[in-house]
Design a protein around this motif. Structure first.
Motif, PDB file in Angstrom:
ATOM      1  N   SER A   1      46.745  62.118  63.243  1.00 35.84           N
ATOM      2  CA  SER A   1      47.113  62.908  62.066  1.00 35.84           C
ATOM      3  C   SER A   1      47.761  64.228  62.467  1.00 35.84           C
ATOM      4  CB  SER A   1      45.871  63.193  61.218  1.00 35.84           C
ATOM      5  OG  SER A   1      46.163  64.176  60.225  1.00 35.84           O
ATOM      6  N   ALA A   2      48.722  64.669  61.673  1.00 38.68           N
ATOM      7  CA  ALA A   2      49.360  65.968  61.909  1.00 38.68           C
ATOM      8  C   ALA A   2      48.372  67.117  61.708  1.00 38.68           C
ATOM      9  CB  ALA A   2      50.561  66.138  60.979  1.00 38.68           C
TER      10      ALA A   2
ATOM     11  N   ARG B   1      55.243  68.911  54.878  1.00 38.70           N
ATOM     12  CA  ARG B   1      55.852  68.043  55.906  1.00 38.70           C
ATOM     13  C   ARG B   1      54.783  67.264  56.663  1.00 38.70           C
ATOM     14  NH1 ARG B   1      58.943  72.508  56.776  1.00 38.70           N
ATOM     15  NH2 ARG B   1      57.610  73.118  58.533  1.00 38.70           N
ATOM     16  N   ALA B   2      53.696  67.935  56.995  1.00 39.36           N
ATOM     17  CA  ALA B   2      52.624  67.270  57.753  1.00 39.36           C
ATOM     18  C   ALA B   2      52.007  66.142  56.919  1.00 39.36           C
ATOM     19  CB  ALA B   2      51.566  68.300  58.154  1.00 39.36           C
ATOM     20  N   GLN B   3      51.830  66.389  55.633  1.00 38.29           N
ATOM     21  CA  GLN B   3      51.263  65.352  54.756  1.00 38.29           C
ATOM     22  C   GLN B   3      52.209  64.159  54.667  1.00 38.29           C
ATOM     23  OE1 GLN B   3      48.746  68.346  51.791  1.00 38.29           O
ATOM     24  NE2 GLN B   3      50.676  67.537  51.078  1.00 38.29           N
ATOM     25  N   GLU B   4      53.518  64.457  54.581  1.00 33.91           N
ATOM     26  CA  GLU B   4      54.505  63.364  54.476  1.00 33.91           C
ATOM     27  C   GLU B   4      54.553  62.570  55.776  1.00 33.91           C
ATOM     28  OE1 GLU B   4      57.742  65.858  53.131  1.00 33.91           O
ATOM     29  OE2 GLU B   4      56.633  66.199  51.259  1.00 33.91           O
ATOM     30  N   GLN B   5      54.405  63.256  56.892  1.00 29.11           N
ATOM     31  CA  GLN B   5      54.381  62.570  58.189  1.00 29.11           C
ATOM     32  C   GLN B   5      53.169  61.640  58.282  1.00 29.11           C
ATOM     33  OE1 GLN B   5      54.840  65.272  61.600  1.00 29.11           O
ATOM     34  NE2 GLN B   5      53.556  63.858  62.797  1.00 29.11           N
ATOM     35  N   ASP B   6      52.015  62.125  57.852  1.00 31.00           N
ATOM     36  CA  ASP B   6      50.809  61.282  57.854  1.00 31.00           C
ATOM     37  C   ASP B   6      51.006  60.056  56.968  1.00 31.00           C
ATOM     38  OD1 ASP B   6      49.523  62.977  59.576  1.00 31.00           O
ATOM     39  OD2 ASP B   6      47.781  63.343  58.277  1.00 31.00           O
TER      40      ASP B   6
ATOM     41  N   ALA C   1      53.700  58.573  56.089  1.00 34.77           N
ATOM     42  CA  ALA C   1      54.634  57.618  56.701  1.00 34.77           C
ATOM     43  C   ALA C   1      53.933  56.768  57.761  1.00 34.77           C
ATOM     44  CB  ALA C   1      55.816  58.367  57.305  1.00 34.77           C
ATOM     45  N   ARG C   2      52.863  57.314  58.345  1.00 37.38           N
ATOM     46  CA  ARG C   2      52.098  56.566  59.350  1.00 37.38           C
ATOM     47  C   ARG C   2      50.903  55.844  58.758  1.00 37.38           C
ATOM     48  NH1 ARG C   2      51.724  61.211  64.060  1.00 37.38           N
ATOM     49  NH2 ARG C   2      53.963  61.369  64.449  1.00 37.38           N
TER      50      ARG C   2
ATOM     51  N   HIS D   1      45.262  70.105  56.405  1.00 29.97           N
ATOM     52  CA  HIS D   1      46.544  70.604  56.906  1.00 29.97           C
ATOM     53  C   HIS D   1      46.593  72.131  56.869  1.00 29.97           C
ATOM     54  CE1 HIS D   1      48.276  66.612  57.319  1.00 29.97           C
ATOM     55  NE2 HIS D   1      47.669  66.304  56.181  1.00 29.97           N
TER      56      HIS D   1
END
Ligand code: UDP
Ligand code: MN
Length: 298
Positions: free
Chosen positions: A198-199, A232-237, A239-240, A251
């Motif tokens: 996780s970011a 951005r960090a939430q969107e990155q998570d 996407a994964r 976050h």
């Protein structure tokens, strides 16, 4: 950790000409972080001088709150009415209420120099998504009208109400809130995200304090950075296929680990009455409502 830290002297020198801070007034609690940021407890500031100083700067202070779904009828009126009594009294204030039903926002009588703006948002289906979507929405608002009209902004949960003066002593470039349920826990037990994929992940040994996402604040520029980072960090998570343990709060905690807050508010600023009496809690300023998830969340 107890006692006035060595840089209390530094704080004294820095704020001596204004006389706002007196960190030595509460020797039984930690009043300064290891990186030199004041931790604001009742008695460690002079509210009259803080008010005067803020007035001289002719500040506009934003207060954002989201009231989506049943949270609107349940909490918004009391939140705003109590803010009129206690939040930044004597300063210029602009409330930003984000909701999917602007017409249902209660009409609250506002004092002079105080305004309320209502912004439309779409209602996310899951409560976790309502909570996390705040970061992206705030990021955009801070890049727009809110960012142009406010100098400092506080972002708060709606499921709480003000119970005592919350004034300009709380202002700083970036402001984090010690979580009332966790401030006395050992660091290794704090509920940071630990999944390294996780970011929001913090490794063992990382993390200074556990901060509460029900209240954070700062200058427009700092909050643009904070909300952009978290969105951005939430969107990155996502996407994964991941979701951090405590959603946006995880976050936020990662952000404040990487970018230390300039000011930390004691749990008095955002207290939970369910915890019961604590000797060091002299004057709660915001009180969280009891959790009624069964009737609020689907
Ligand atoms: N919120 C909302 N509607 C929802 C879920 C959340 O308006 O359906 C907003 C509201 O401002 C709330 C905040 O998001 O205070 C965070 O959610 P909540 O307070 O339920 O989270 P908790 O404090 O329990 O972590
Ligand atoms: Mn809440």
């Amino acid at each position: 950790p107890m006692g006035v830290c060595p840089s209390a002297t530094m704080l004294l020198l820095r704020d001596n000409f204004t006389g706002v801070l007196r960190p030595w007034a509460r020797p039984e609690v930690l009043t300064c972080t290891s990186w030199g940021a004041p931790i604001i407890w009742d008695g460690t500031f002079n509210p009259v001088i803080a008010q005067k100083k803020a007035r001289q700067q002719n500040l506009t202070i934003g207060l954002t709150v989201f009231a989506v779904g049943r949270y609107l009828e349940k909490y918004l009126a009391r939140f705003l009415e109590s803010a009129e009594q206690h939040f930044m009294v004597g300063q210029r204030v602009v409330y930003y209420v984000f909701t999917e039903r602007p017409a249902a926002v209660p009409r609250v009588a506002l004092g002079p120099g105080r305004q309320l703006r209502v912004e439309h948002v779409v209602r996310e289906r899951r409560w976790q998504d309502v909570s996390m979507a705040r970061m992206r929405t705030l990021h955009e608002a801070l890049g727009g009208r809110l960012g142009r009209e406010a100098h400092f902004v506080f972002c708060m949960d709606v499921d709480q109400h003000f119970s005592s003066a919350f004034g300009p002593e709380a202002l700083a470039e970036s402001v984090a809130q010690l979580h009332a349920w966790h401030y006395h826990w050992p660091r290794w037990l704090l509920p940071f995200e630990r999944d390294s994929r996780s970011a929001a992940a913090l490794a063992q040994g990382e993390g200074d304090f556990y901060y509460h996402a029900a209240l954070f604040g700062g200058s427009v520029a700092t909050l643009r950075g904070l909300t952009g980072h978290c969105a951005r960090a939430q969107e990155q998570d996502r996407a994964r296929g991941l979701e951090a343990r405590w959603h946006d709060e995880s976050h936020l905690n990662k952000f404040f680990w990487l970018h230390k807050p300039a000011k930390v508010l004691s749990p008095e600023f955002c207290w939970s009455p369910e915890i019961g009496r604590r000797a060091e809690i002299h004057c709660p300023r915001l009180l969280s409502a009891p959790k009624e998830y069964a009737i609020l969340r689907d």
